[in-house]
Design an enzyme around this catalytic site. Structure first.
Site, mmCIF file in Angstrom:
data_model
loop_
_atom_site.group_PDB
_atom_site.id
_atom_site.type_symbol
_atom_site.label_atom_id
_atom_site.label_comp_id
_atom_site.label_asym_id
_atom_site.label_seq_id
_atom_site.Cartn_x
_atom_site.Cartn_y
_atom_site.Cartn_z
ATOM 1 N N HIS A 367 34.484 44.438 43.106
ATOM 2 C CA HIS A 367 35.382 44.034 41.854
ATOM 3 C C HIS A 367 34.526 43.031 41.112
ATOM 4 O O HIS A 367 35.054 42.476 40.213
ATOM 5 C CB HIS A 367 36.660 43.507 42.514
ATOM 6 C CG HIS A 367 37.712 44.259 42.681
ATOM 7 N ND1 HIS A 367 38.461 44.990 41.903
ATOM 8 C CD2 HIS A 367 38.064 44.913 44.018
ATOM 9 C CE1 HIS A 367 39.449 45.657 42.365
ATOM 10 N NE2 HIS A 367 39.222 45.754 43.806
ATOM 11 N N LYS A 558 45.774 35.733 31.111
ATOM 12 C CA LYS A 558 44.624 36.094 32.163
ATOM 13 C C LYS A 558 44.222 34.729 32.988
ATOM 14 O O LYS A 558 44.494 33.630 32.439
ATOM 15 C CB LYS A 558 43.572 36.840 31.644
ATOM 16 C CG LYS A 558 42.800 36.156 30.530
ATOM 17 C CD LYS A 558 41.344 37.045 30.234
ATOM 18 C CE LYS A 558 42.010 38.456 29.233
ATOM 19 N NZ LYS A 558 41.432 39.349 29.876
ATOM 20 N N ARG A 559 43.822 35.088 34.064
ATOM 21 C CA ARG A 559 43.281 33.788 34.663
ATOM 22 C C ARG A 559 42.285 33.171 33.935
ATOM 23 O O ARG A 559 41.513 33.601 33.067
ATOM 24 C CB ARG A 559 42.785 34.225 36.090
ATOM 25 C CG ARG A 559 43.222 34.500 37.301
ATOM 26 C CD ARG A 559 44.247 33.370 37.461
ATOM 27 N NE ARG A 559 43.591 32.405 38.249
ATOM 28 C CZ ARG A 559 43.725 31.946 39.531
ATOM 29 N NH1 ARG A 559 44.518 32.688 40.358
ATOM 30 N NH2 ARG A 559 43.203 31.206 40.021
ATOM 31 N N LYS A 564 35.652 34.730 31.251
ATOM 32 C CA LYS A 564 36.622 35.316 30.200
ATOM 33 C C LYS A 564 36.739 34.761 28.837
ATOM 34 O O LYS A 564 37.213 35.248 27.879
ATOM 35 C CB LYS A 564 38.036 35.294 31.044
ATOM 36 C CG LYS A 564 38.136 36.234 32.110
ATOM 37 C CD LYS A 564 39.539 36.161 32.904
ATOM 38 C CE LYS A 564 39.439 36.963 33.836
ATOM 39 N NZ LYS A 564 39.898 38.328 33.736
ATOM 40 N N THR A 665 42.460 44.903 33.406
ATOM 41 C CA THR A 665 43.618 45.818 33.345
ATOM 42 C C THR A 665 44.919 45.311 32.427
ATOM 43 O O THR A 665 45.306 46.117 31.757
ATOM 44 C CB THR A 665 44.329 45.814 34.657
ATOM 45 O OG1 THR A 665 44.568 44.642 35.009
ATOM 46 C CG2 THR A 665 43.470 46.789 35.557
HETATM 47 C C1 LIG Z 1 47.366 42.592 34.683
HETATM 48 C C2 LIG Z 1 47.564 41.089 35.192
HETATM 49 C C3 LIG Z 1 46.111 40.345 35.260
HETATM 50 C C4 LIG Z 1 45.010 40.870 35.182
HETATM 51 O O1 LIG Z 1 44.415 40.436 33.773
HETATM 52 P P1 LIG Z 1 43.061 40.808 33.355
HETATM 53 O O2 LIG Z 1 43.477 40.498 31.874
HETATM 54 O O3 LIG Z 1 42.708 42.158 33.495
HETATM 55 O O4 LIG Z 1 42.351 39.673 33.885
HETATM 56 C C5 LIG Z 1 46.231 39.104 35.982
HETATM 57 N N1 LIG Z 1 47.400 38.262 36.197
HETATM 58 C C6 LIG Z 1 48.729 39.110 36.069
HETATM 59 C C7 LIG Z 1 50.092 38.191 36.465
HETATM 60 C C8 LIG Z 1 48.437 40.350 35.438
HETATM 61 O O5 LIG Z 1 49.563 41.138 35.391
#
Ligand SMILES: *Cc1c(COP(=O)(O)O)cnc(C)c1O
Length: 819
Positions: A367, A558-559, A564, A665
């Site tokens: 990952h 996102k985190r 990022k 995602t």
């Molecule tokens: C989908 C999702 C993520 C992943 O988001 P990315 O933009 O791909 O880093 C992280 N946290 C939550 C709560 C999500 O639903």
């Protein structure tokens, strides 16, 4: 995919609502001992969950009965994280009960949405990796494929995020797992997990090495099953979560020695093992408790896998014909050593046979490309906690190195590079190497990511065993991320396409026919506006900030991570702000929405949050920005908040430094809900762009190979970019002029990092990013053309359903029947 039933008639809904209402009354009375007059919203939540649970269990038992009669290979998806979120509405949706349940509640004077909003998220994960696992178990159930998720029942999930002014504060997330209506404790299937101690050398009569592990500590793993019901209600699988409990076996000994306090203390420390999720999406290197958590998961899962296999009556050499074990990242990699231990020490298989069975059974998903995020455990620690496993790892390594030397010659540096043991200073076990040699399949999670694994992350392994490497681009479940999160849009799709798109997302392609239908585009526009109004109400209710639903909603959720690049986004917002206040320019109205948590120990990420929140306060408080620019950072990002924000997004920010985001995602969720993406050519962005067409994707910035080349030859000098771009220089200057925080030094470290090293190439990409946003602003002016683009994107996103991803795993890696 099964055909879905036609939409239930309203007569049938009324009848079902009546039944549900009756059951609700019964649950309230006999389970909670409450009258409707005294019942709280939480009581009603329990009652409706119990009504749903009955049907979930019926489906589960039916599935198990059917499969018992026809045993087939099953996948065990091992993951330290399952970011499930809430279950009530998703279960109602899967069972086709949403309308009748809403009606039953309404008949009682209650609002289903309001009651459902009281459910606690099961936040047993940090971010993308854990959410992927949750999408996969849902897709497996929907496709009626035999599979079980195996994870840990943490008492405390990912921390709750609060704020002290602009600073993140972490609070414990006690999610009430002991009373969750969705968990069934299976004490009868508990297993014993051993730790510590030593290995006693001994030999069998025939001279074979037969070591005995004499553990120093013993605990119990208790399974708790969360049934995962597939959409349409035809099949249910289990998500099995293990909790740790002190074992009576060992306690008796301590009691007999008269050490009562010691015995109780032992209980406290063993139960700590499943107490809390580690809150970082990078490994907590060297933490003994984390290593024990990882072993605890693999030992419990392996016990269940072998117990279920024994029911087949087949010899143990046939394990891989009935079980596939998927490792979600390296966290469960000890399963390879654990399986070897059980096959060699308990089942007395010759090493080579045990090794073939292990490799044929296990497969590994990588990952991450960040080298600092690759798991390594100190050999000393591993030897102390798992002495027999460490011996087995040495033996695996010795045999692999023999092969590598035969291939490359003795002194070749590639031999040391593939070793499972990292030498120099403290010696470490490289978990990714163990996962690679012990698996028949190693996959990345997007095409670019898989290529980078092969070329830069582990090129020598790729040279040794190229046939094991493959790609499985991530996906998301359209049930939660469209049907559940965006009911108005789902209704439009139902009306246009019939109900089948929910399980065959490729059917969205037929939407493209309506691209030039003004009435259809108008309906889309109205749905987006309604979703934006809904988010605005939520933000006003929870934070007191007023958003303008007519403005462009630009979303980055996102985190919080340097790679990022939330920092790039806020630098651009500052640029817009300066255009308004310092240059008197007019900019098209925009609302910027951030959400995300920083790992508690990640100081740089916390500084970025601090800056975003301070800039937001400055901008929102400046009357010159009114009606032009608005910035909000919503607290406590989690699945439920994502479900609320995503349908309201116009623009999706996917702006990681190229070559750092494995897949993403969030990018898929937002695009599927009609947001246009501004993004770098990184992770799955590249494939999304290919599907939707470059004219519908705002790509910008350096390519992964360009970043890689500049990193290698040291040719990147960020200050030169600032010197060449007046707009950028102006933005950077405000970081240290005290504008956003009276303490001028507050953001000095951020400034110095950007101007000095800028490891993530913010300054190199700034101008291109600003240019992409100017194009976006222009395009958003022509609202009909904008929604037409969004429609075109949605119509071409069928590929990103996790059903497609899981089907690829099932056919190509797990070899499940019927996939
Ligand atoms: C989908 C999702 C993520 C992943 O988001 P990315 O933009 O791909 O880093 C992280 N946290 C939550 C709560 C999500 O639903």
């Amino acid at each position: 995919m099964p055909d879905l039933p036609r939409n239930a008639s309203s007569d049938q809904t009324v009848r079902e609502a009546a039944v549900i209402q009756q059951e609700l009354a019964s649950e309230l009375k006999y389970r909670l001992a409450r009258t409707p007059e005294r019942a709280t919203e939480d009581d009603w939540l329990v009652a409706i969950c119990m009504v749903v649970r009955r049907r979930v269990i019926t489906a589960l038992l039916a599935t198990q009965h059917r499969r018992q009669a026809n045993p087939a290979k099953k996948v065990y998806y091992l993951s330290m994280e399952f970011l499930v979120g809430r279950s009530l509405v998703s279960n109602l949706l899967s069972l086709g009960m949403l309308e009748p349940a809403r009606m039953a509640m309404a008949n009682l004077g209650l609002d289903l949405e309001r009651i459902a909003d009281r459910e606690h998220d099961a936040a047993l994960g940090n971010g993308g990796l854990g959410r992927l696992a949750a999408c996969f178990v849902e897709s497996l159930a929907t496709m009626d494929l035999p599979g079980m998720g195996c994870g840990i029942k943490y008492d405390y999930g990912l921390f709750r995020q609060e704020f002290d002014g602009p600073a993140q504060v972490e609070r414990a997330d006690f999610w009430g797992s002991d009373h969750s209506p969705w968990l069934i404790e299976r004490a009868d299937e508990s297993c014993i997990v051993n730790l510590y101690g030593h290995v006693e050398e001994s030999h069998a009569a025939d001279g074979a090495y037969r070591p005995a592990w004499i553990p120093g500590n013993t605990l119990l793993g208790i399974p708790h099953d969360m049934p995962i019901i597939g959409y349409g209600g035809r099949a249910a699988n289990l998500l099995r979560l293990y909790s740790a409990r002190a074992s009576e076996v060992l306690e008796m000994g301590v009691f007999n020695a008269g050490d009562y306090v010691g015995a109780v203390q032992h209980q406290i420390s063993t139960e700590t093992i499943s107490k809390v999720l580690y809150p970082s999406d990078e490994p907590s290197q060297g933490r003994e408790l984390r290593l024990i958590q990882e072993y605890f998961l693999t030992a419990c899962a392996m016990n269940d896998i072998l117990r279920e296999f024994s029911e087949s009556g087949l010899p143990i050499e046939k394990l891989h014909t009935r079980a596939a074990i998927q490792l979600n990242d390296t966290h469960p990699t000890l399963v390879i050593a654990e399986l070897m231990r059980l096959l060699v020490d308990h089942h007395k298989l010759p090493w080579d046979v045990a090794w073939s069975v292990t490799q044929a059974t296990c497969s590994y998903t990588n990952h991450t490309l960040l080298p600092e995020a690759l798991e390594r455990w100190p050999v000393d620690l591993m030897t102390r906690v798992l002495p027999r496993h460490m011996q087995i790892i040495y033996e695996i390594n010795a045999r692999m190195l023999r092969m590598a030397r035969a291939r490359w010659g003795d002194g070749d540096p590639r031999v040391a590079a593939v070793s499972l043991i990292e030498e120099g200073g403290t010696r470490h076990v490289r978990m990714a190497h163990l996962a690679i040699v012990g698996s028949h399949s190693i996959n990345g999670v997007a095409q670019l990511h898989t290529e980078l694994i092969k070329q830069s992350l582990v090129p020598h392994f790729h040279e040794l065993m190229p046939e094991r490497f493959n790609n499985k681009t991530n996906g998301i479940t359209p049930r939660r991320w469209l049907a559940q999160a965006n009911p108005p849009l789902a209704a439009l799709f139902d009306d246009t396409l019939g109900p089948q798109w929910v399980v065959e997302l490729e059917r969205l392609r037929e939407l493209a026919r309506h691209q030039d239908d003004p009435a259809f585009i108008e309906r889309l526009a109205r749905i987006k506006l309604a979703n934006k109004e809904r988010l605005a109400r939520h933000v006003h209710g929870s934070m007191g900030v007023l958003l303008d639903p007519a403005s462009l909603y630009d979303v980055q959720i996102k985190r919080i991570h340097e790679y990022k690049r939330q920092l790039l986004h806020i630098l651009h917002i500052i640029h817009l702000y300066l255009r308004i206040v310092d240059h008197g320019e007019d900019v098209a109205p925009r609302t910027h929405v951030f959400a995300g948590k920083a790992a508690p120990g990640y100081a740089a990420a916390k500084r970025i949050i601090h800056l975003i929140r301070s800039v937001a306060r400055t901008i929102n408080g400046d009357p010159r920005c009114r009606g032009r620019l608005n910035v909000v950072f919503l607290p406590d990002y989690k699945v439920t908040l994502a479900e609320r924000i995503i349908p309201a997004a116009d623009v999706s920010e996917q702006i990681s430094t190229a070559g750092t985001e494995a897949s993403g995602t969030g990018n898929m969720k937002l695009a599927l809900n009609g947001a246009l993406t501004v993004g770098t050519l990184d992770g799955a962005n590249i494939e999304i762009r290919e599907c939707v067409g470059p004219e519908n994707f705002y790509a910008f910035g350096l390519l992964a190979e360009e970043v890689g080349a500049m990193r290698r030859d040291g040719s990147y000098h960020p200050a030169q970019y600032a010197a060449r771009s007046p707009a950028l220089a102006e933005v950077l200057g405000t970081l240290i002029d005290g504008r956003y925080d009276s303490d001028r030094e507050q953001y000095r470290l951020l400034y110095d990092e950007l101007m000095g090293r800028d490891h993530y190439f913010h300054l190199a990409d700034f101008d291109a990013y600003a240019q992409a946003h100017r194009t976006i602003a222009q395009d958003f002016n022509d609202r009909r053309a904008w929604h037409r683009k969004a429609l075109h994107c949605m119509a071409h996103l069928g590929h990103f359903s996790s059903d497609r991803t899981v089907r690829e795993y099932a056919r190509e890696i797990w070899k499940l029947e019927g996939a």
